[in-house]
Design a protein around this motif. Structure first.
Motif, PDB file in Angstrom:
ATOM      1  N   HIS A   1      -4.581   8.310   4.908  1.00  0.00           N
ATOM      2  CA  HIS A   1      -5.205   7.142   5.533  1.00  0.00           C
ATOM      3  C   HIS A   1      -4.154   6.276   6.208  1.00  0.00           C
ATOM      4  O   HIS A   1      -2.959   6.550   6.107  1.00  0.00           O
ATOM      5  CB  HIS A   1      -6.070   6.363   4.546  1.00  0.00           C
TER       6      HIS A   1
ATOM      7  N   HIS B   1       1.809   7.197  -7.620  1.00  0.00           N
ATOM      8  CA  HIS B   1       1.389   5.981  -6.933  1.00  0.00           C
ATOM      9  C   HIS B   1       1.583   4.777  -7.853  1.00  0.00           C
ATOM     10  O   HIS B   1       0.650   4.030  -8.172  1.00  0.00           O
ATOM     11  CB  HIS B   1      -0.065   6.092  -6.450  1.00  0.00           C
TER      12      HIS B   1
ATOM     13  N   ASP C   1      -4.613   7.596  -3.020  1.00  0.00           N
ATOM     14  CA  ASP C   1      -4.717   6.570  -4.063  1.00  0.00           C
ATOM     15  C   ASP C   1      -6.182   6.298  -4.373  1.00  0.00           C
ATOM     16  O   ASP C   1      -6.613   5.166  -4.563  1.00  0.00           O
ATOM     17  CB  ASP C   1      -3.940   5.298  -3.730  1.00  0.00           C
TER      18      ASP C   1
ATOM     19  N   ASP D   1       1.533   2.173   3.222  1.00  0.00           N
ATOM     20  CA  ASP D   1       2.230   2.970   2.202  1.00  0.00           C
ATOM     21  C   ASP D   1       1.884   4.463   2.303  1.00  0.00           C
ATOM     22  O   ASP D   1       2.287   5.266   1.461  1.00  0.00           O
ATOM     23  CB  ASP D   1       1.965   2.428   0.784  1.00  0.00           C
ATOM     24  N   HIS D   2       1.153   4.827   3.384  1.00  0.00           N
ATOM     25  CA  HIS D   2       0.787   6.235   3.604  1.00  0.00           C
ATOM     26  C   HIS D   2       1.101   6.716   5.019  1.00  0.00           C
ATOM     27  O   HIS D   2       1.362   7.894   5.230  1.00  0.00           O
ATOM     28  CB  HIS D   2      -0.711   6.434   3.312  1.00  0.00           C
TER      29      HIS D   2
HETATM   30 ZN   LIG Z   1      -1.467   3.663  -1.321  1.00  0.00          ZN
END
Ligand SMILES: [Zn+2]
Length: 229
Positions: free
Chosen positions: A54, A191, A141, A58-59
């Motif tokens: 996504h 994560h 996540d 953080d991705h």
């Molecule tokens: Zn994340």
């Protein structure tokens, strides 16, 4: 972190390389990287594909992915929102959009997207099946969701990555719920930047799901998992 090792037959290697969902998976023939952020492009040398779950920071790091793509010539497979953000930096032939329940191939390795229960635009999770049938479920996540039980039953996972922190509402308990629903051979709490959360996950798992092994990964260390007997 370039992995010069190759997994044995019927096994895969994996490395967790940031506090989020950054995972490298190596099968006997292909190397896949999922959600690379907080790492240098030159940490990766022979990559066949980058998978993005996504669009959140953080991705997805567009600049880093463009750099990796340019250096390795790899294919980028991404959810719709990330694909949109990548289309100006990745050659169209090398960028593949994927949605839940769609499937693609990286050589003999199969990649299937599934639903992801996370507040993002159009997030996905990934089922990666190696050429000799080792099954990995990268759940980004995601929080647990009921369909995981049927997915687990169908796939018989060897490894499932379970978010235990950082993302909204995630905890060792929600991570455990993902393991409980999918019943893998090996569950990996990730994560998070909390070792305490990982150990809490391990504790619940040992008590509630004793047939699943907990593998608490150290960052940048190589682990091998073999296909279940
Ligand atoms: Zn994340």
């Amino acid at each position: 972190m370039p992995i010069d090792k190759t997994p044995e037959k019927n096994a895969i290697l994996f490395v967790w390389f940031n506090h989020y969902a950054g995972v490298l998976i190596k099968t006997p023939s292909k190397t896949l990287v999922i959600d690379p952020v907080d790492i240098r492009a030159r940490s990766f040398s022979n990559i066949d594909a980058v998978l993005i779950t996504h669009e959140q920071y953080d991705h997805l790091d567009q600049r880093l992915i463009a750099e990796i793509q340019k250096a390795t010539g790899c294919t980028i497979i991404a959810d719709p929102a990330s694909t949109q953000r990548l289309q100006h930096v990745i050659p169209p032939k090398k960028l593949q959009e994927i949605r839940p329940s769609e499937k693609t191939k990286v050589g003999e390795v199969s990649v299937k997207a599934e639903k992801c229960n996370h507040p993002a635009i159009a997030p996905v999770t990934y089922i990666i099946t190696s050429e000799d049938g080792v099954k990995v479920f990268h759940t980004a996540d995601s929080l647990p969701f009921p369909e995981l039980a049927a997915i687990g039953e169908r796939e018989k996972f060897d490894v499932v990555f379970c978010a235990v922190g950082i993302a909204p509402d995630t905890s060792p308990e929600t991570g455990f719920e993902i393991a409980r629903l999918t019943k893998p051979q090996v569950a990996v709490p990730y994560h998070t930047n909390s070792a305490a959360y990982q150990h809490k996950f391990a504790e619940i798992l040992k008590k509630e799901l004793p047939r699943t092994t907990c593998l608490i990964p150290e960052l940048n260390k190589i682990y091998q998992v073999s296909k279940r007997k």
